[in-house]
Design an enzyme around this catalytic site. Structure first.
Site, PDB file in Angstrom:
ATOM      1  N   ILE A  12       0.841  -1.204   0.000  1.00 54.75           N
ATOM      2  CA  ILE A  12       0.000   0.000   0.000  1.00 54.75           C
ATOM      3  C   ILE A  12       0.877   1.256   0.000  1.00 54.75           C
ATOM      4  O   ILE A  12       0.631   2.199  -0.759  1.00 54.75           O
ATOM      5  CB  ILE A  12      -0.967  -0.021   1.202  1.00 54.75           C
ATOM      6  CG1 ILE A  12      -1.923  -1.220   1.075  1.00 54.75           C
ATOM      7  CG2 ILE A  12      -1.758   1.289   1.289  1.00 54.75           C
ATOM      8  CD1 ILE A  12      -2.776  -1.505   2.300  1.00 54.75           C
ATOM      9  N   SER A 119      -7.106  -1.546  10.651  1.00 57.95           N
ATOM     10  CA  SER A 119      -7.502  -2.785   9.967  1.00 57.95           C
ATOM     11  C   SER A 119      -8.889  -3.250  10.409  1.00 57.95           C
ATOM     12  O   SER A 119      -9.261  -3.118  11.574  1.00 57.95           O
ATOM     13  CB  SER A 119      -6.485  -3.879  10.306  1.00 57.95           C
ATOM     14  OG  SER A 119      -6.977  -5.142   9.929  1.00 57.95           O
ATOM     15  N   TYR A 142      -2.112  -9.124  16.250  1.00 56.22           N
ATOM     16  CA  TYR A 142      -2.079  -8.103  15.187  1.00 56.22           C
ATOM     17  C   TYR A 142      -3.293  -7.175  15.334  1.00 56.22           C
ATOM     18  O   TYR A 142      -3.154  -5.945  15.379  1.00 56.22           O
ATOM     19  CB  TYR A 142      -2.085  -8.788  13.815  1.00 56.22           C
ATOM     20  CG  TYR A 142      -2.371  -7.857  12.664  1.00 56.22           C
ATOM     21  CD1 TYR A 142      -1.436  -6.898  12.270  1.00 56.22           C
ATOM     22  CD2 TYR A 142      -3.577  -7.927  11.965  1.00 56.22           C
ATOM     23  CE1 TYR A 142      -1.703  -6.036  11.213  1.00 56.22           C
ATOM     24  CE2 TYR A 142      -3.853  -7.070  10.910  1.00 56.22           C
ATOM     25  CZ  TYR A 142      -2.919  -6.126  10.543  1.00 56.22           C
ATOM     26  OH  TYR A 142      -3.183  -5.271   9.496  1.00 56.22           O
ATOM     27  N   VAL A 172      -7.213  -5.821   0.910  1.00 51.94           N
ATOM     28  CA  VAL A 172      -6.725  -5.006  -0.210  1.00 51.94           C
ATOM     29  C   VAL A 172      -6.027  -5.904  -1.237  1.00 51.94           C
ATOM     30  O   VAL A 172      -5.292  -6.821  -0.858  1.00 51.94           O
ATOM     31  CB  VAL A 172      -5.742  -3.926   0.295  1.00 51.94           C
ATOM     32  CG1 VAL A 172      -5.448  -2.916  -0.811  1.00 51.94           C
ATOM     33  CG2 VAL A 172      -6.284  -3.215   1.536  1.00 51.94           C
ATOM     34  N   LYS A 180       4.427 -10.214  -0.334  1.00 51.59           N
ATOM     35  CA  LYS A 180       3.736 -10.583   0.908  1.00 51.59           C
ATOM     36  C   LYS A 180       3.514 -12.093   1.047  1.00 51.59           C
ATOM     37  O   LYS A 180       3.106 -12.562   2.110  1.00 51.59           O
ATOM     38  CB  LYS A 180       2.398  -9.840   1.001  1.00 51.59           C
ATOM     39  CG  LYS A 180       2.586  -8.330   1.128  1.00 51.59           C
ATOM     40  CD  LYS A 180       1.262  -7.600   1.296  1.00 51.59           C
ATOM     41  CE  LYS A 180       0.622  -7.929   2.623  1.00 51.59           C
ATOM     42  NZ  LYS A 180      -0.646  -7.212   2.812  1.00 51.59           N
ATOM     43  N   PHE A 203     -11.630 -22.976   0.468  1.00 53.81           N
ATOM     44  CA  PHE A 203     -12.385 -23.739   1.467  1.00 53.81           C
ATOM     45  C   PHE A 203     -13.742 -24.155   0.902  1.00 53.81           C
ATOM     46  O   PHE A 203     -14.401 -23.395   0.202  1.00 53.81           O
ATOM     47  CB  PHE A 203     -12.655 -22.902   2.727  1.00 53.81           C
ATOM     48  CG  PHE A 203     -11.422 -22.470   3.480  1.00 53.81           C
ATOM     49  CD1 PHE A 203     -10.251 -23.222   3.444  1.00 53.81           C
ATOM     50  CD2 PHE A 203     -11.442 -21.312   4.256  1.00 53.81           C
ATOM     51  CE1 PHE A 203      -9.124 -22.832   4.141  1.00 53.81           C
ATOM     52  CE2 PHE A 203     -10.314 -20.914   4.965  1.00 53.81           C
ATOM     53  CZ  PHE A 203      -9.151 -21.673   4.904  1.00 53.81           C
ATOM     54  N   ARG A 210     -15.948 -12.016   1.168  1.00 57.82           N
ATOM     55  CA  ARG A 210     -14.983 -11.031   1.650  1.00 57.82           C
ATOM     56  C   ARG A 210     -15.216  -9.668   1.001  1.00 57.82           C
ATOM     57  O   ARG A 210     -15.573  -9.586  -0.178  1.00 57.82           O
ATOM     58  CB  ARG A 210     -13.546 -11.468   1.292  1.00 57.82           C
ATOM     59  CG  ARG A 210     -13.048 -12.686   2.035  1.00 57.82           C
ATOM     60  CD  ARG A 210     -12.663 -12.353   3.459  1.00 57.82           C
ATOM     61  NE  ARG A 210     -12.293 -13.542   4.221  1.00 57.82           N
ATOM     62  CZ  ARG A 210     -13.137 -14.344   4.849  1.00 57.82           C
ATOM     63  NH1 ARG A 210     -14.442 -14.103   4.799  1.00 57.82           N
ATOM     64  NH2 ARG A 210     -12.717 -15.385   5.530  1.00 57.82           N
TER      65      ARG A 210
HETATM   66  N1  LIG Z   1      -3.119  -5.313   2.615  1.00 60.06           N
HETATM   67  C1  LIG Z   1      -4.215  -5.441   3.349  1.00 60.06           C
HETATM   68  O1  LIG Z   1      -5.149  -6.164   2.969  1.00 60.06           O
HETATM   69  C2  LIG Z   1      -4.347  -4.692   4.670  1.00 60.06           C
HETATM   70  C3  LIG Z   1      -5.544  -4.826   5.388  1.00 60.06           C
HETATM   71  C4  LIG Z   1      -5.685  -4.143   6.593  1.00 60.06           C
HETATM   72  C5  LIG Z   1      -4.668  -3.316   7.045  1.00 60.06           C
HETATM   73  N2  LIG Z   1      -3.502  -3.229   6.349  1.00 60.06           N
HETATM   74  C6  LIG Z   1      -2.435  -2.357   6.875  1.00 60.06           C
HETATM   75  O2  LIG Z   1      -1.924  -1.538   5.838  1.00 60.06           O
HETATM   76  C7  LIG Z   1      -0.550  -1.277   6.057  1.00 60.06           C
HETATM   77  C8  LIG Z   1       0.250  -1.630   4.824  1.00 60.06           C
HETATM   78  O3  LIG Z   1       0.100  -3.029   4.562  1.00 60.06           O
HETATM   79  P1  LIG Z   1       0.634  -3.698   3.239  1.00 60.06           P
HETATM   80  O4  LIG Z   1      -0.401  -4.644   2.777  1.00 60.06           O
HETATM   81  O5  LIG Z   1       1.132  -2.657   2.317  1.00 60.06           O
HETATM   82  O6  LIG Z   1       1.837  -4.583   3.823  1.00 60.06           O
HETATM   83  P2  LIG Z   1       3.384  -4.642   3.453  1.00 60.06           P
HETATM   84  O7  LIG Z   1       3.987  -5.713   4.282  1.00 60.06           O
HETATM   85  O8  LIG Z   1       3.559  -4.714   1.991  1.00 60.06           O
HETATM   86  O9  LIG Z   1       3.904  -3.224   3.929  1.00 60.06           O
HETATM   87  C9  LIG Z   1       4.343  -2.953   5.222  1.00 60.06           C
HETATM   88  C10 LIG Z   1       5.709  -2.339   5.084  1.00 60.06           C
HETATM   89  O10 LIG Z   1       6.131  -1.851   6.332  1.00 60.06           O
HETATM   90  C11 LIG Z   1       7.520  -2.157   6.523  1.00 60.06           C
HETATM   91  N3  LIG Z   1       7.667  -2.102   7.950  1.00 60.06           N
HETATM   92  C12 LIG Z   1       7.119  -2.900   8.878  1.00 60.06           C
HETATM   93  N4  LIG Z   1       7.308  -2.385  10.097  1.00 60.06           N
HETATM   94  C13 LIG Z   1       7.965  -1.232   9.920  1.00 60.06           C
HETATM   95  C14 LIG Z   1       8.397  -0.195  10.787  1.00 60.06           C
HETATM   96  N5  LIG Z   1       8.172  -0.224  12.093  1.00 60.06           N
HETATM   97  N6  LIG Z   1       9.011   0.874  10.255  1.00 60.06           N
HETATM   98  C15 LIG Z   1       9.200   0.971   8.928  1.00 60.06           C
HETATM   99  N7  LIG Z   1       8.802   0.047   8.050  1.00 60.06           N
HETATM  100  C16 LIG Z   1       8.194  -1.043   8.547  1.00 60.06           C
HETATM  101  C17 LIG Z   1       7.740  -3.446   5.828  1.00 60.06           C
HETATM  102  O11 LIG Z   1       9.078  -3.583   5.420  1.00 60.06           O
HETATM  103  C18 LIG Z   1       6.796  -3.308   4.626  1.00 60.06           C
HETATM  104  O12 LIG Z   1       7.433  -2.690   3.541  1.00 60.06           O
HETATM  105  C19 LIG Z   1      -0.157  -2.053   7.307  1.00 60.06           C
HETATM  106  O13 LIG Z   1      -0.222  -1.189   8.417  1.00 60.06           O
HETATM  107  C20 LIG Z   1      -1.242  -3.118   7.411  1.00 60.06           C
HETATM  108  O14 LIG Z   1      -1.429  -3.552   8.735  1.00 60.06           O
HETATM  109  C21 LIG Z   1      -3.316  -3.887   5.163  1.00 60.06           C
END
Ligand SMILES: NC(=O)c1ccc[n+]([C@@H]2O[C@H](COP(=O)([O-])OP(=O)(O)OC[C@H]3O[C@@H](n4cnc5c(N)ncnc54)[C@H](O)[C@@H]3O)[C@@H](O)[C@H]2O)c1
Length: 312
Positions: A12, A119, A142, A172, A180, A203, A210
């Site tokens: 994201i 989330s 989490y 997302v 991932k 399943f 979803r």
């Molecule tokens: N993708 C989804 O479906 C979804 C759903 C709900 C919430 N989220 C939230 O959205 C955000 C982005 O998720 P994403 O899907 O892009 O995941 P992602 O794993 O691709 O991105 C997270 C990034 O954060 C970095 N990271 C982790 N901890 C860190 C820290 N403390 N400081 C700096 N970098 C750090 C990782 O290296 C990674 O690049 C997250 O907070 C996640 O919890 C995502």
């Protein structure tokens, strides 16, 4: 504006950083690169800050004041990209909550605006469609870390110069998620299986539903959230739900395959049968209205050339 995107090499964060740069902002994408992928930033023209580790907030502070911070960095689930167990409570809380506390202190000091990633996992077994007003039911560390962050954000809100908005993303999907692994969307994982000529494994009997939200809507909701006049945590999903059988049908359509689901019994004691966000609060607060339903989102993902494709 001078903008910081944390988790900027993640799924994201990288999509958001690229959009903000395209809109003419001066953008810094900060990431530890511990679970991100550089390929996400190849077409990002802004600055890339590499953090020493997940708790390194100081390197960001050292860059000076930002007008806005989009905080996407997080450990994003209780399994790692390769299936490893991330159910370490202390690690999750330190990484997600304590870094956020430092970012909030910094935001108070510098009057920066904070938009951040919460989330829908906070809803757990809660009623559907999920509304912000219902009681949280975090089922793992989490989800609890995100709930703790929301409560912390609410406590900081009166001291911040601008409204603070937490966005409760649903599931997302879109380009930039391949790193991932097992945490990538089921849309991407099923497309991978199908591209390899395998029947998609879901399943029994594929009727779990979803709220799948396309990445462009997630980028859009972040931009809209900057205009919010109120602080809070808001649902940021598609506002609709589709079954896994429907996902497989859409994937067969775009991939031009005819692979029937290979059903198997759900091995987990608990998974949600149905997730769906109610978007009225986000609509009222800052005019969020998603543009992508499942078919349109899968079309866009396919057109990007990245649906079901592994990073090199
Ligand atoms: N993708 C989804 O479906 C979804 C759903 C709900 C919430 N989220 C939230 O959205 C955000 C982005 O998720 P994403 O899907 O892009 O995941 P992602 O794993 O691709 O991105 C997270 C990034 O954060 C970095 N990271 C982790 N901890 C860190 C820290 N403390 N400081 C700096 N970098 C750090 C990782 O290296 C990674 O690049 C997250 O907070 C996640 O919890 C995502």
């Amino acid at each position: 504006m001078r903008v910081l995107v944390t988790g900027g090499a993640g799924f994201i964060g990288s999509n958001l950083a690229k959009r903000l740069a395209k809109d003419g902002h001066d953008v810094v994408a900060a990431d530890s690169f511990l679970s991100a992928h550089f390929l996400n930033l190849v077409d990002f023209p802004g600055d890339v800050l590499t953090l020493r580790d997940h708790e390194d907030v100081q390197s960001m502070i050292d860059l000076g004041r930002f007008d806005a911070i989009f905080h996407e960095a997080s450990i994003t689930g209780v399994v790692g990209a390769n299936g490893e167990n991330f159910n370490d409570q202390q690690r999750m809380m330190r990484n997600n909550v304590e870094t956020f506390r430092q970012l909030l202190d910094w935001s108070v000091e510098t009057k920066a605006q904070m938009i951040w990633a919460s989330s829908c996992s906070i809803y757990g077994r809660g009623a559907v469609p999920m509304k912000e007003s219902q009681a949280p039911d975090p089922l793992n560390i989490y989800a609890f870390s995100k709930l703790t962050m929301e409560r912390m954000a609410a406590r900081y809100a009166p001291r911040l110069a601008k409204p603070i908005v937490g966005l409760r993303y649903s599931n997302v999907y879109g380009p930039g998620e391949d790193h991932k692994g097992k945490l990538a969307s089921m849309i991407h994982q099923l497309a991978k299986q199908m591209r390899a000529g395998k029947r998609p494994r879901i399943f029994t009997a594929g009727e779990q539903k979803r709220d799948f939200v396309y990445i462009d809507d997630v980028v859009d909701v972040n931009l809209k959230a900057m205009k919010s006049k109120t602080s809070g945590a808001f649902n940021a999903g598609a506002g609709a739900a589709w079954s896994f059988n429907q996902v497989v049908a859409e994937l067969n359509r775009v991939l031009k395959t005819d692979l029937q689901p290979d059903y198997f019994t759900n091995p987990y004691s608990f998974t949600q049968d149905w997730t769906q966000t109610d978007l009225s609060a986000a609509k009222a607060a800052f005019g969020y209205a998603p543009q992508y339903d499942l078919a349109k989102g899968i079309d866009a993902y396919h057109a990007s050339g990245k649906l079901g494709i592994s990073f090199a």
